[in-house]
Enzyme design. Structure first.
Site, mmCIF file in Angstrom:
data_model
loop_
_atom_site.group_PDB
_atom_site.id
_atom_site.type_symbol
_atom_site.label_atom_id
_atom_site.label_comp_id
_atom_site.label_asym_id
_atom_site.label_seq_id
_atom_site.Cartn_x
_atom_site.Cartn_y
_atom_site.Cartn_z
ATOM 1 N N ASP A 47 0.836 -1.201 0.000
ATOM 2 C CA ASP A 47 0.000 0.000 0.000
ATOM 3 C C ASP A 47 0.872 1.253 0.000
ATOM 4 O O ASP A 47 0.602 2.217 -0.725
ATOM 5 C CB ASP A 47 -0.879 0.035 1.257
ATOM 6 C CG ASP A 47 -2.135 -0.812 1.122
ATOM 7 O OD1 ASP A 47 -2.586 -1.060 -0.007
ATOM 8 O OD2 ASP A 47 -2.664 -1.222 2.175
ATOM 9 N N ILE A 48 1.891 1.249 0.844
ATOM 10 C CA ILE A 48 2.767 2.418 0.946
ATOM 11 C C ILE A 48 3.455 2.660 -0.394
ATOM 12 O O ILE A 48 3.442 3.773 -0.939
ATOM 13 C CB ILE A 48 3.839 2.199 2.048
ATOM 14 C CG1 ILE A 48 3.201 1.898 3.412
ATOM 15 C CG2 ILE A 48 4.802 3.378 2.129
ATOM 16 C CD1 ILE A 48 2.374 2.984 3.987
#
Lengths: 389, 389
Positions: free
Chosen positions: B170-171
């Site tokens: 996600d990051i």
């Protein structure tokens, strides 16, 4: 030079000149990310190649698969970094021609720093990776330790930290460098002036822990995070093993997922009975998180009694979020057959490695992406870039 | 509106309008990253707030620390996404005024997609997060499972996968979105036209496994990666426990590090003796990786017999790369005393949470960064942004 392509396929960063004085993961990933969008990236190495030229994993020839992976599509020059004259040639490379961006992970040589370069070219953008913002040393592994995640990773109850193998802070830092660089480039196009950008690995890790709420939780509540295996925090998700030994990850984010999961596993009545008998509820992610042991016990029983093909079909029919665990070995098997299905990969013939599937950019622009190109040999472009004057 | 600041402190992305139709981590992080560099980011939510408004961790008031962390410094509007008229108001927000960038994780509403928006405003840039590039669903946890890392994380010999707790994909995806967006913005400033950018979570994970050499290794060698605890792959690094129970991570990247580590631990003669007696060497990271069990056994003995303060002093004196494992709880303790030392953090008074230290951007521009600002309430800026016509 990039191969001739359709105009829309030249890459969004076509015309951007990047000189990368870097090693290991974060700064090379920054350069790679720009190169994959069409930038002209020149990596500067010490004579003979930087220490990471031999970083594992290696091909049988001894060529680093790691180096090759992180430096695809760049050009490379090698100079004697201990010689002021050679460093001067790098300064020339940066300051002659169009505006240039410098990506570096070292502040060892003042003439390659922002101050000196911007005195020669006020439009230079200089991005520097640091370990710590105060100039202290740090690498992904030490920053991991400093930041809390290894102490909440792995099986409940175990005291020992579990590091993540993925160098996640290097990856994030490399991408933050690219973001900072492109933000400065946007402003440069308007104002004509360059900027100094710095990103510290430790700041990336601490900022992320802050952005995700971990550090606020530690400041304003008395909840203490502990290890919880593969349980997803605050909602329901976990891995299971099927009757035929296949591992699957299942994630329930919504009420629809939950209801459908019970349908898929035939457990609707069982959970209704439990809810009534124990006077508890399973509606809402907080309740499911609270009662996750109970949920997992019943689900694990179902998975253990169901073969993978059957479980997969049942979950797919209800559109549940799940995935089978795959190994790197499986992904590479049969000439990367699993990878070949995706437009992300294309064949590259890397000297010392041979033909294999390598990734393009994960960034798709107007439906397309540039083909991957091999990484350069040490000093491959010295004649082209340094020796022509 | 950002507070009045020195010109160089307005932020590099001052003037950039971003409308974010998003939830969870990746797309909000993209918007946050832009807002932290001075962009005007408006988050669009369904009436009452998106599902992630209540995502754990929570403050005692029930306010999500996670949501607050990922949405600092944005404005927020809430509309009935099921109503065509309300979606029209979002289209107006995007297409009226200056050029706009849309960050989204949904292709559910055609009128908010690239095709429809670019017909109204050819200069619109639209970045879309997908689970898989083929349109299939995927979240960080399922993408992790698909990509090999959980099967090489954790203690040697254990068959079960160990997920990393950090939502690393996600990051990375959120930052790749920001990179794609800013690359498109660079081209827009020249050509005047917008672009459609897409990034799939699964592509981010597979591209990273490719960039780091894992997938090439699986294709062109017969090495199989296995779990190796906290041993750093291909070089020497590991965690140790001191006599007084403190856990430390130690990393040896260079010959100098190695020689100095032996000096620090008084093990120079012991390793010389071993090298001679067993006819092996410890010079070079490949050799140290090969003989890591031997090295670790002797080092673990030294750490187990040495108190932390003494070990830290000995390692520091030789400038070895090491770090003590810290927990989130420790980082937040005493009002975040450990965080207060860093310029990365500043106090934010978040409604429902109270004053606490929140991170600025890890990107430092000309030595400075914008102060963090609180996250907005649901629909806080409806009057300001939607209701004025």
């Amino acid at each position: 030079m990039p191969p001739e392509e359709l105009p829309s396929r030249k890459g969004l960063l076509s015309g951007l000149r990047v000189v990368e004085i870097s090693s290991y993961v974060a700064t090379p990933l920054c350069g790679l990310t720009l190169a994959q969008l069409g930038a002209d990236v020149v990596r500067v190495e010490p004579a003979g190649g930087a220490a990471d030229r031999t970083r594992w994993p290696l091909a049988d020839s001894g060529t680093s698969l790691y180096w090759s992976g992180l430096n695809k599509g760049k050009r490379a020059v090698a100079v004697d970094m201990g010689s002021a004259a050679d460093r001067g040639r790098v300064v020339d490379l940066i300051t002659r021609g169009g505006p240039c961006v410098v990506v570096s992970n070292s502040d060892r040589y003042p003439e390659l720093g922002y101050e000196a370069l911007s005195a020669l070219r006020p439009d230079v953008i200089h991005v520097l990776l640091q370990g710590r913002a105060d100039g202290g040393a740090g690498v992904d592994y030490t920053v991991q330790a400093a930041t809390g995640f290894p102490l909440v990773t792995g099986a409940p109850g175990a005291a020992a930290p579990v590091n993540h193998v993925l160098p996640a802070w290097d990856i994030a830092a490399g991408l933050y460098l690219a973001v900072g660089l492109l933000a400065a480039e946007r402003e440069r196009l308007v104002s004509g002036r360059g900027r100094e950008i710095r990103v510290a690995l430790e700041d990336v890790a601490l900022a992320t822990a802050g952005n995700l709420g971990y550090l606020a939780e530690a400041q304003v509540t008395d909840h203490e995070r502990t290890k919880s295996g593969n349980d997803v925090f605050g909602t329901y998700g976990r891995d299971f093993e099927t009757a035929d030994g296949v591992r699957m990850m299942v994630v329930i984010l919504t009420e629809r997922h939950w209801t459908k999961l019970l349908t898929a596993t035939g457990l609707t009545a069982a959970f209704e009975g439990l809810a009534e008998a124990l006077d508890i509820g399973f509606a809402g992610e907080s309740q499911r998180y609270e009662h996750r042991e109970l949920i997992s016990t019943l689900l694990a029983r179902w998975f253990a009694g169901t073969r993978f093909a059957e479980a997969a079909e049942a979950l797919d029919r209800q559109r549940i979020l799940w995935e089978r665990y795959r190994s790197f070995e499986e992904l590479g098997r049969d000439g990367g057959a699993a990878l070949r299905k995706s437009d992300l990969f294309d064949e590259v013939d890397q000297p010392g490695v041979g033909p294999h599937l390598a990734p393009k950019s994960p960034i798709v622009v107007d439906g397309g992406r540039l083909a991957p190109r091999p990484a350069p040999a040490v000093g491959e472009h010295n004649t082209q870039l340094l020796d022509r004057e």
